[in-house]
Design a protein around this motif. Structure first.
Motif, PDB file in Angstrom:
ATOM      1  N   ILE A   6       0.910  -1.115  -0.138  1.00 53.38           N
ATOM      2  CA  ILE A   6      -0.141  -0.042  -0.099  1.00 53.38           C
ATOM      3  C   ILE A   6       0.748   1.147   0.030  1.00 53.38           C
ATOM      4  N   GLY A   9       1.190   7.232   1.017  1.00 59.37           N
ATOM      5  CA  GLY A   9       0.207   8.181   0.827  1.00 59.37           C
ATOM      6  C   GLY A   9      -1.407   7.797   1.494  1.00 59.37           C
ATOM      7  N   TRP A  10      -1.585   6.516   1.199  1.00 61.95           N
ATOM      8  CA  TRP A  10      -2.733   5.848   1.635  1.00 61.95           C
ATOM      9  C   TRP A  10      -2.872   5.662   3.244  1.00 61.95           C
ATOM     10  N   TRP A  11      -1.670   5.365   3.707  1.00 62.77           N
ATOM     11  CA  TRP A  11      -1.516   5.229   5.206  1.00 62.77           C
ATOM     12  C   TRP A  11      -1.836   6.711   5.720  1.00 62.77           C
ATOM     13  N   TRP A  12      -1.180   7.632   5.189  1.00 60.99           N
ATOM     14  CA  TRP A  12      -1.528   9.099   5.706  1.00 60.99           C
ATOM     15  C   TRP A  12      -3.189   9.426   5.615  1.00 60.99           C
ATOM     16  N   LEU A  13      -3.571   9.035   4.588  1.00 59.65           N
ATOM     17  CA  LEU A  13      -5.141   9.419   4.512  1.00 59.65           C
ATOM     18  C   LEU A  13      -5.789   8.382   5.403  1.00 59.65           C
ATOM     19  N   ILE A  14      -5.538   7.117   5.617  1.00 58.49           N
ATOM     20  CA  ILE A  14      -6.117   6.277   6.548  1.00 58.49           C
ATOM     21  C   ILE A  14      -5.890   6.721   8.061  1.00 58.49           C
ATOM     22  N   GLY A  42      -1.286  13.209   3.333  1.00 60.29           N
ATOM     23  CA  GLY A  42      -1.460  11.969   2.509  1.00 60.29           C
ATOM     24  C   GLY A  42      -1.802  12.123   0.752  1.00 60.29           C
ATOM     25  N   LEU A  46       0.821  11.120  -2.296  1.00 60.81           N
ATOM     26  CA  LEU A  46       0.132  10.464  -3.294  1.00 60.81           C
ATOM     27  C   LEU A  46       0.610  11.198  -4.506  1.00 60.81           C
TER      28      LEU A  46
END
Length: 151
Positions: A6, A9-14, A42, A46
């Motif tokens: 993953i 950036g997705w970790w930041w968004l999550i 995030g 990304l």
């Protein structure tokens, strides 16, 4: 697909979304700003494929910026109240007559309000005299001599 695949950036968004949800569970207005900063970080990670170091720097900047904006917004909030002096006990005393406990002059003194004593300035007045509260400076009352009745 394992968790290592993953994009960061997705970790930041999550993480930002989890912080926003935590704000709903335990409202304190603080997690809202950190969550927003994580989500913006995030998005930038990304869009620009940033590494961990720049992402952390961006997150710190966005968090500081979000908290500063939030403090400014919440500090200027006007709250309408049927009793605007509800939490300003000294201002609620303005206009009341109080008894002097120790000599009051421009340098200080004490007055009795109900069952408590307050610092006071103004007067001048001697112990036992009644004075009227005309203002408050913090928790020090500004007093002046009560008008005397003439015969």
């Amino acid at each position: 697909m394992n968790l290592g695949e993953i994009a960061p950036g997705w970790w930041w968004l999550i993480g930002g979304l989890l912080l926003l949800m935590a704000e709903l569970v335990a409202p304190g207005v603080f997690l809202l700003f950190i969550g927003a900063a994580a989500m913006v970080t995030g998005a930038f990670v990304l869009l620009f494929d940033l590494g961990v170091g720049p992402a952390l720097v961006l997150f710190a900047i966005y968090t500081a910026l979000a908290v500063a904006i939030g403090r400014k917004v919440y500090a200027n909030r006007i709250v309408d109240s049927p009793d605007p002096l509800l939490n300003d006990r000294s201002a609620r005393l303005i206009g009341r007559s109080v008894a002097v406990v120790s000599t009051v002059d421009e340098h200080g003194g004490r007055v009795r309000v109900g069952d408590s004593e307050w610092s006071a300035r103004g007067g001048p007045a001697q112990p036992g005299e009644l004075v009227r509260v005309v203002g408050a400076e913090g928790n020090c009352l500004r007093v002046e001599g009560a008008p005397r009745l003439s015969a």
